[in-house]
Design a protein around this motif. Sequence first.
Motif, mmCIF file in Angstrom:
data_model
loop_
_atom_site.group_PDB
_atom_site.id
_atom_site.type_symbol
_atom_site.label_atom_id
_atom_site.label_comp_id
_atom_site.label_asym_id
_atom_site.label_seq_id
_atom_site.Cartn_x
_atom_site.Cartn_y
_atom_site.Cartn_z
ATOM 1 N N GLN A 13 -0.067 -16.408 -11.993
ATOM 2 C CA GLN A 13 -0.340 -17.807 -12.561
ATOM 3 C C GLN A 13 0.490 -18.650 -11.916
ATOM 4 O OE1 GLN A 13 -3.080 -18.629 -14.077
ATOM 5 N NE2 GLN A 13 -3.442 -16.642 -14.775
ATOM 6 N N PRO A 14 0.095 -19.982 -11.069
ATOM 7 C CA PRO A 14 0.906 -20.900 -10.492
ATOM 8 C C PRO A 14 1.990 -21.333 -11.395
ATOM 9 C CG PRO A 14 -1.453 -21.182 -10.003
ATOM 10 C CD PRO A 14 -1.309 -20.106 -11.058
ATOM 11 N N ILE A 15 1.707 -21.349 -12.721
ATOM 12 C CA ILE A 15 2.666 -22.182 -13.755
ATOM 13 C C ILE A 15 3.830 -21.039 -13.961
ATOM 14 C CG2 ILE A 15 1.420 -21.548 -15.738
ATOM 15 C CD1 ILE A 15 3.791 -24.759 -15.205
ATOM 16 N N PHE A 16 3.506 -19.894 -13.815
ATOM 17 C CA PHE A 16 4.494 -18.809 -14.115
ATOM 18 C C PHE A 16 4.980 -17.947 -13.055
ATOM 19 C CE2 PHE A 16 1.693 -18.628 -18.269
ATOM 20 C CZ PHE A 16 2.596 -19.521 -18.951
ATOM 21 N N GLU A 17 4.595 -18.043 -11.946
ATOM 22 C CA GLU A 17 5.136 -17.354 -10.702
ATOM 23 C C GLU A 17 6.311 -17.144 -10.655
ATOM 24 O OE1 GLU A 17 1.478 -17.972 -7.417
ATOM 25 O OE2 GLU A 17 3.418 -19.320 -7.258
ATOM 26 N N ARG A 18 7.137 -18.378 -11.387
ATOM 27 C CA ARG A 18 8.660 -18.077 -11.022
ATOM 28 C C ARG A 18 9.590 -17.218 -11.530
ATOM 29 N NH1 ARG A 18 9.459 -23.489 -14.522
ATOM 30 N NH2 ARG A 18 7.324 -23.837 -14.069
ATOM 31 N N TYR A 19 8.742 -16.682 -12.743
ATOM 32 C CA TYR A 19 9.528 -15.742 -13.841
ATOM 33 C C TYR A 19 9.437 -14.366 -13.243
ATOM 34 C CZ TYR A 19 9.280 -19.916 -16.840
ATOM 35 O OH TYR A 19 9.295 -20.967 -17.382
ATOM 36 N N GLU A 20 10.521 -13.719 -13.993
ATOM 37 C CA GLU A 20 10.616 -12.244 -13.538
ATOM 38 C C GLU A 20 9.342 -11.472 -14.208
ATOM 39 O OE1 GLU A 20 14.197 -9.454 -15.001
ATOM 40 O OE2 GLU A 20 14.602 -11.390 -15.335
ATOM 41 N N ARG A 21 9.444 -10.305 -13.370
ATOM 42 C CA ARG A 21 8.360 -9.346 -13.851
ATOM 43 C C ARG A 21 8.784 -7.923 -13.501
ATOM 44 N NH1 ARG A 21 4.346 -8.161 -9.275
ATOM 45 N NH2 ARG A 21 5.002 -9.511 -7.476
ATOM 46 N N SER A 22 8.089 -6.950 -14.119
ATOM 47 C CA SER A 22 8.441 -5.667 -14.185
ATOM 48 C C SER A 22 7.000 -5.071 -13.845
ATOM 49 C CB SER A 22 8.784 -4.759 -15.333
ATOM 50 O OG SER A 22 10.157 -5.207 -15.531
#
Length: 363
Positions: A317-326
């Motif tokens: 999601q454009p709004i959440f792209e900047r966050y970390e992921r596993s």
Amino acid sequence: MSGREQQYVQEAFATNWIAPLGPHVDAFEQEFAALVGSRHAAALSSGTAALHLALLLAGVGAGDDVLVSTLTFSASVNPIVYLGARPVFVDSEPTSWNLDPALVSATIERKVRQGKPPKAVVPVHLYGQSADMHPIMAVCERYGIPVIEDAAEALGSDYHGKAPGTFGKAGIYSFNGNKIITTSGGGMLVSDDADFVAHARKLATQARDPAPHYQHSEIGYNYRLSNVLAGIGRGQLQVLEERVVARRRNCAFYQQALGDLPGIAFMPEASWGRHTRWLTVITIDPAQSGTDREAIRVALEAENIEARPVWKPMHLQPIFERYERSGGSVAEAFFRDGLCLPSGSNLSEEDLERVVAVVRRGF
Ligand SMILES: *Cc1c(COP(=O)(O)O)cnc(C)c1O
């Protein structure tokens, strides 16, 4: 609506309890808690509000990390950001499409080693099916991390006989118009901790201190459910089981009528409990089927039949792209190939047959 709701709403009018409190609110909370097997419940204005308060009361605040399913609706994530915390998106496993316990474990352990354990974990129970809660609880308990369950889509399902939403510190449910039962809008927070739920009620009513004058020592919210809507909720609770049966019947119909098509697969029902089939979800493998989920969706739309892609993962999601992921590729594949078929509790056999005919033609 089943018809029984109107009697409760009538009662609210007859007694003039048109307020964000009243006897239906109390009764709805008690009946709901009994149904899911939790000690306490607070009726709130939405599932999102319930998640917001649960995370706040679990101690989530600015700069904290919170693990959450990437394959979900944005309402699972927004309250994390309301609190200034940072979502860490975790991929699905293929058995239930929910949080992958091995990835949860690895992510927590990595963060513990880095000296920053997550402040909470939010498993989402997607489309009517529980996540694999035992291993998720085990790793969270080992590190003392509170689990706040998003069971908005899974009311009526179970995990080894126990309702999702009742494993962690708190669970939340939704009665939005699209859910398996509805009050038009509304939500519920459950917990076995009496103080936790009492505090949630206080915060939900502008955080008034127990004083005759208006006194406040913390920031509050206006998140209570109205007595009128709680009346609708009480009527709906009585038909929950019927709704689950109807939704499962839809799914069985689709499975029987579409199961032979090449490259089609249904979201599995995990061995650990009942899937309500709130939504019937299929995947279409383009390599085997000669079509894809978007072509089928468009073909249905042309017949005025609404079907929707599986949730677009939060890490995309454009709004959440900047966050970390596993991880993320499992959820991405479900999004790429997945389609939610019409699943309403009131669909007739003719309705289902219309859907089936369009899908078959697409293949
Ligand atoms: C519907 C939903 C919510 C939010 O519930 P509301 O009552 O609409 O605020 C949260 N999480 C999931 C997974 C949902 O599907």
